[in-house]
Design a protein around this motif. Structure first.
Motif: not given
Length: 276
Positions: A42-55, A2-16
């Protein structure tokens, strides 16, 4: 395995809601002795900024989640282009220069003021540019030609609507329309990149919110057209606010970093989303 994934867009903080989706995917894989992967959409390079990926990574680690791989979609543009080239060679793509306003006007004018129909890709495109060369604007999938090449489609769902689902081509034509597979400023789209990357990462079980259930037919079609295996799908309920609205990244009051700052524990978050 079984292989699953979680794929957020790093454009803001994660919520509940993100916490719920990540925990579901993580726990499903771990319970089966499988692999849990992360993918930054992070294909939307304009919005995927500000270190949200690390957050995002910091929040997931704080929740106690561990992962077996991390992929950034911004490194996968050649793979998306290869997929587009393949679909173009099959005669399934055309260029589109319509704006959202153009589409809304085309849908509304002949219907006496009836509101335009909405599908899993937004307004159902009326085919205004069908037949134009791929050098024009965004790239759309000619859905009529596509379903003629892959008329018998089905998928297995284990989440909110469990069972075997057969896709009706005629219903898909009327309720989905010619979806965008590549936007001018991105070189790809969600529908294309998610299919290509799930196959690349060997995802066997796609877990995601039930708001994406109707998009599954698009993804199954693309998988068939490109000769990719279709995973098992598990759509889950959404975490909503007190008024029943789906949580959004702009809702900072429910951001995980806010709860962390207020002294909440990972166990508290699990209880809040009903997984404690």
């Amino acid at each position: 395995m079984v292989v699953t994934r979680f794929a957020p867009s790093p454009t803001g903080p994660l919520h509940l809601g993100h916490a719920y989706a990540a925990i579901v995917a993580h726990d499903m894989a771990r319970a089966a002795g499988g692999r849990f992967l992360l993918r930054m959409e992070d294909i939307d390079r304009q919005r995927s900024r500000g270190g949200w990926d690390q957050a995002c990574l910091d929040d997931l680690a704080w929740l106690g989640l561990t992962w077996d791989g991390l992929l950034y979609q911004s490194t996968r543009l050649p793979a998306y282009q290869a997929a587009l080239d393949r679909l173009e060679a099959m005669g399934l793509l055309y260029g589109c220069t319509c704006t959202r306003g153009d589409i809304k006007a085309a849908l509304s004018a002949p219907q006496g003021g009836i509101l335009p129909s909405e599908g899993p890709d937004g307004l159902v495109y009326p085919g205004t540019c069908r037949g134009k060369p791929v050098t024009s604007g965004a790239l759309r999938l000619d859905l009529t030609r596509a379903v003629n090449r892959a008329p018998h489609l089905e998928f297995t769902e284990t989440g909110t609507r469990p069972g075997l689902h057969r896709i009706d081509p005629l219903q898909m034509l009327s309720e989905v329309g010619d979806v965008v597979l590549a936007r001018r400023d991105m070189g790809t789209s969600y529908h294309l990149s998610v299919v290509v990357d799930d196959a690349f990462q060997g995802v066997t079980h796609v877990t995601r919110g039930e708001d994406l259930f109707e998009a599954t037919q698009i993804h199954v079609l693309l998988q068939r057209l490109m000769g990719l295996s279709s995973p098992i799908w598990h759509h889950h309920a959404l975490i909503r606010d007190d008024e029943g609205r789906r949580l959004a990244k702009r809702d900072d009051a429910r951001a995980l970093m806010t709860y962390r700052a207020e002294g909440a524990t990972p166990a508290d978050i699990r209880r809040m989303v009903g997984l404690g």
